[in-house]
Design an enzyme around this catalytic site. Structure first.
Site, PDB file in Angstrom:
ATOM      1  N   SER A 250      -6.165   1.114  -1.824  1.00  0.00           N
ATOM      2  CA  SER A 250      -6.710   0.066  -0.966  1.00  0.00           C
ATOM      3  C   SER A 250      -7.143   0.694   0.346  1.00  0.00           C
ATOM      4  O   SER A 250      -6.999   1.903   0.540  1.00  0.00           O
ATOM      5  CB  SER A 250      -5.630  -0.989  -0.693  1.00  0.00           C
ATOM      6  OG  SER A 250      -4.676  -0.430   0.189  1.00  0.00           O
ATOM      7  N   LYS A 251      -7.634  -0.157   1.229  1.00  0.00           N
ATOM      8  CA  LYS A 251      -8.133   0.315   2.535  1.00  0.00           C
ATOM      9  C   LYS A 251      -7.091   1.155   3.277  1.00  0.00           C
ATOM     10  O   LYS A 251      -7.439   2.030   4.061  1.00  0.00           O
ATOM     11  CB  LYS A 251      -8.503  -0.892   3.405  1.00  0.00           C
ATOM     12  CG  LYS A 251      -9.772  -1.575   2.950  1.00  0.00           C
ATOM     13  CD  LYS A 251     -10.822  -1.564   4.071  1.00  0.00           C
ATOM     14  CE  LYS A 251     -12.243  -1.688   3.563  1.00  0.00           C
ATOM     15  NZ  LYS A 251     -12.524  -2.919   2.852  1.00  0.00           N
ATOM     16  N   ARG A 252      -5.815   0.849   3.019  1.00  0.00           N
ATOM     17  CA  ARG A 252      -4.755   1.602   3.692  1.00  0.00           C
ATOM     18  C   ARG A 252      -4.867   3.094   3.405  1.00  0.00           C
ATOM     19  O   ARG A 252      -4.400   3.928   4.166  1.00  0.00           O
ATOM     20  CB  ARG A 252      -3.380   1.133   3.192  1.00  0.00           C
ATOM     21  CG  ARG A 252      -2.818  -0.054   3.905  1.00  0.00           C
ATOM     22  CD  ARG A 252      -1.405  -0.346   3.479  1.00  0.00           C
ATOM     23  NE  ARG A 252      -1.256  -0.457   2.034  1.00  0.00           N
ATOM     24  CZ  ARG A 252      -0.576   0.396   1.289  1.00  0.00           C
ATOM     25  NH1 ARG A 252       0.052   1.405   1.837  1.00  0.00           N
ATOM     26  NH2 ARG A 252      -0.499   0.220  -0.012  1.00  0.00           N
ATOM     27  N   HIS A 253      -5.459   3.432   2.279  1.00  0.00           N
ATOM     28  CA  HIS A 253      -5.572   4.840   1.916  1.00  0.00           C
ATOM     29  C   HIS A 253      -6.838   5.477   2.505  1.00  0.00           C
ATOM     30  O   HIS A 253      -7.181   6.588   2.150  1.00  0.00           O
ATOM     31  CB  HIS A 253      -5.592   4.991   0.392  1.00  0.00           C
ATOM     32  CG  HIS A 253      -4.329   4.530  -0.265  1.00  0.00           C
ATOM     33  ND1 HIS A 253      -4.206   3.298  -0.857  1.00  0.00           N
ATOM     34  CD2 HIS A 253      -3.129   5.133  -0.391  1.00  0.00           C
ATOM     35  CE1 HIS A 253      -2.987   3.166  -1.347  1.00  0.00           C
ATOM     36  NE2 HIS A 253      -2.306   4.256  -1.065  1.00  0.00           N
ATOM     37  N   GLY A 254      -7.508   4.772   3.398  1.00  0.00           N
ATOM     38  CA  GLY A 254      -8.745   5.309   3.973  1.00  0.00           C
ATOM     39  C   GLY A 254      -9.922   4.757   3.198  1.00  0.00           C
ATOM     40  O   GLY A 254      -9.837   3.671   2.631  1.00  0.00           O
TER      41      GLY A 254
END
Ligand code: GLU
Length: 485
Positions: A250-254
Site C-alpha cells: 500500500s501507499k505506506r510502502h512508498g
C-alpha cells in the site's frame, strides 16, 4: 486440437494503475505471447461513481510504456468490440433479464435505510454483513423506474460450493455465508460480477487470470456461469503482493503506482523483469530475465500460491543492472530529462561529457539530478567541516590546494591520465599518502565525498572550473577557525 488461448486484462479506470494491477496485465500478456494466443484489454467502467476521467488513458499509456501491446481492445477494436463496458450495457441487462425470467434472480426494492438497519443489527450481533433475502420470494415484477430497485442473484441457501482454481486446486466455500449479491444496480449498470462473467463468456476468454483478491467472489461467478449456461473458463488467481514487512502493498510502502516508477526513472525493461517475478519464477535462482526469455519461458505452472514480496531494494538493484547495460547513447538520451534545471545553462558538449560519468552509479534515472548537480553549480556549498580533512591542519590544507592548483595549471594535455600522473607525483614530493591529497581535492572540487572517479571528474570539469573551485575552497578554508589548542 490446441486450445485457442484468449486472455484479458480488465482494469477499472478508478485512478493510476497500481503495481498489482499492472502485474496482472503482464502475466496475462506473457501467457498470451507464450501460447501464441490473444491478449485483450477491456475497460471495466460500470462503477460510474468510482470512474476517474483520464484514468483509462493513463492505464493504456502505462501498457505502452512497458511495451505490452494488446491484440484487441480500446483504440484498435476487434471481433468483440466495443471493449469498454459502459458501451455494452444492453448485453448485461439482457443477461439479467434471462436470470429474472428463469427465476434465478429477483428484484429487490429494499430501501437504503432498510439495508442500513439490517447491517447495524448484524453488526450488533457480530454477524457477517449479508442481505436478509427479504425480497427473494416476493416475485416483484418490473418496478417502475426511477426506483431504488436492484436485481439480485439467488444463491443456494446451503451446501458447499467447490471452485477449482488452476493454481490452488479445489477451494471450498460454505454457501450459507454467501450473499444474494446484486447483479444490476438501480442506475441500470451491472456490477463487476455480472459484467465480467457476461464479457468473459462473450469474448471467448479461455483463462481468467486475475488478482487473488477476487478469489472470495469466485463461487458467485461460478454459479452465474452455471445459471447462464455458460462454459467456465479456467481461473488463475495471482498471488497477493506484500511489502517486505509482509503487510499488503500500500501507499505506506512508498510508490505503488506504475506511473510513479516511470517518473522516478525506472526503465520499462527492468520493471517488466521485476514484476514478472512477483508470483512467477523461471527457476529458483534466476533474477535477470530478458523480455524474450520471459515470453519463451512463461507458464502457469510456475506461478505460486504464496504471497509475492515487493522488494524495492531488489528493484533498485535490478534497475541499476539494466541502466548499466544501456549503450551510452541511449543512456544519455534517457538521462537528459532528469538533469537538474541548473544544467540548462551549460553547453551541450559539457553536459554530454558529464552524463556518462554517472551511468555506473545511479540505480534509477532521477538520481542523476543529484549525482551530477555539482558539475552545474557556480558556487559550491561546503557543508560544515567538509573541507577539513583528518590529520591536515587548515594552513596545510590551503597550501596543498594551492599546489594542486599550480600542478593542474601545468598539466598538458588536460586528460585524466596526465592529471593522475601529475597529482600522484605531487603527493610523492610532499610525502603524503595519495588518498589524503586526493580526498581533499575531491571535496574542494565537488563539495561531496562520493563522486565519479576523481581524475575523470577533473578532466570533465576542465581547468578553468577547477581553478575557480580550488580558489573558492582556499578562501573558504580561510574562514574556518582552527580548533582551540
Ligand atoms: N475490473 C477488475 C479490477 O480492476 C478486474 C478484475 C478481473 O480481472 O476480473 O480489479
Amino acid at each position: 486440437m490446441k486450445e485457442n488461448i484468449r486472455v484479458r486484462y480488465a482494469p477499472s479506470p478508478t485512478g493510476d494503475p497500481h503495481i498489482g494491477n499492472i502485474r496482472t496485465a503482464i502475466f496475462n500478456w506473457l501467457f498470451a505471447r507464450n501460447q501464441k494466443g490473444t491478449f485483450i484489454v477491456r475497460i471495466e467502467d460500470t462503477d460510474q461513481k468510482r470512474t476517474v476521467t483520464g484514468a483509462t488513458d493513463t492505464i493504456l499509456r502505462a501498457l505502452e510504456w512497458l511495451e505490452i501491446e494488446w491484440d484487441e481492445g480500446p483504440g484498435i477494436g476487434g471481433p468483440y468490440a466495443p471493449y469498454i463496458q459502459s458501451e455494452r450495457v444492453d448485453s448485461y441487462r439482457n443477461a439479467a433479464q434471462i436470470l429474472l425470467d428463469e427465476g434465478k434472480a429477483y428484484y429487490c426494492t429494499c430501501s437504503p435505510e432498510r439495508l442500513q438497519k439490517i447491517r447495524l443489527e448484524q453488526q450488533t450481533l457480530r454477524l457477517p454483513p449479508k442481505y436478509d433475502r427479504h425480497c427473494r420470494d416476493l416475485n416483484t415484477s418490473k418496478p417502475v423506474y426511477p426506483t431504488e430497485a436492484v436485481i439480485r442473484f439467488k444463491m443456494p441457501l446451503e451446501g458447499t460450493i467447490v471452485f477449482t482454481d488452476t493454481i490452488r486446486g479445489d477451494v471450498k466455500f460454505d454457501a450459507g455465508v454467501l450473499d444474494d449479491f446484486v447483479i444490476l444496480k438501480s442506475d441500470g449498470y451491472p456490477t463487476y460480477h455480472l459484467a465480467s462473467t457476461v464479457d468473459d463468456h462473450t469474448m471467448a476468454i479461455s483463462h481468467v487470470m486475475r488478482a487473488e483478491e477476487w478469489l472470495p467472489s469466485a463461487p458467485k461467478h461460478q454459479l452465474l456461469y452455471q445459471a447462464l449456461n455458460y462454459q467456465m473458463p479456467k481461473f488463475v488467481h495471482l498471488p497477493i503482493i506484500l511489502g517486505t514487512d509482509k503487510s499488503k502493498l500500500s501507499k505506506r510502502h512508498g510508490a505503488t503506482s506504475i506511473m510513479d516508477f516511470q517518473k522516478m526513472g525506472y526503465l520499462p525493461s527492468a520493471m517488466l523483469n521485476f514484476m514478472a517475478l512477483l508470483g512467477w519464477s523461471l527457476d529458483d535462482k534466476t533474477d535477470i530475465i530478458s523480455k524474450t526469455s520471459l515470453i519463451e519461458n512463461f507458464s502457469i505452472d510456475r506461478i505460486g500460491a504464496s504471497p509475492a514480496i515487493f522488494d524495492r531494494d531488489k528493484l533498485n538493484w535490478l534497475n541499476g543492472i539494466y541502466i548499466r547495460q544501456l549503450d551510452p547513447k541511449s543512456f544519455a538520451n534517457q538521462a537528459l530529462p532528469f538533469l537538474s534545471d541548473e544544467s540548462k545553462g551549460f553547453e551541450s558538449a559539457y553536459v554530454q561529457k558529464v552524463i556518462p560519468l554517472v551511468q555506473e552509479r545511479v540505480k534509477f534515472l532521477s538520481e542523476i539530478s543529484e549525482a551530477t548537480s555539482f558539475f552545474f553549480q557556480d558556487t559550491l556549498d561546503y557543508a560544515d567541516g567538509n573541507l577539513t580533512q583528518k590529520d591536515l591542519d587548515l594552513t596545510i590544507s590551503r597550501d596543498l590546494l594551492q599546489q594542486s592548483m599550480s600542478t593542474l595549471e601545468k598539466t598538458n594535455p588536460f586528460l585524466h591520465e596526465t592529471i593522475e600522473e601529475n597529482l600522484r607525483n605531487l603527493a610523492k614530493r610532499l610525502e603524503l599518502k595519495p588518498g589524503q591529497l586526493f580526498g581533499l581535492i575531491r571535496v574542494a572540487l565537488t563539495a561531496s565525498k562520493a563522486t565519479p572517479p576523481l581524475f575523470t571528474t577533473i578532466e570533465t570539469l576542465g581547468l578553468d572550473r577547477c581553478v575557480q573551485r580550488l580558489q573558492q575552497a582556499i578562501n573558504n578554508l580561510g574562514t574556518i577557525l582552527p580548533p582551540p589548542k
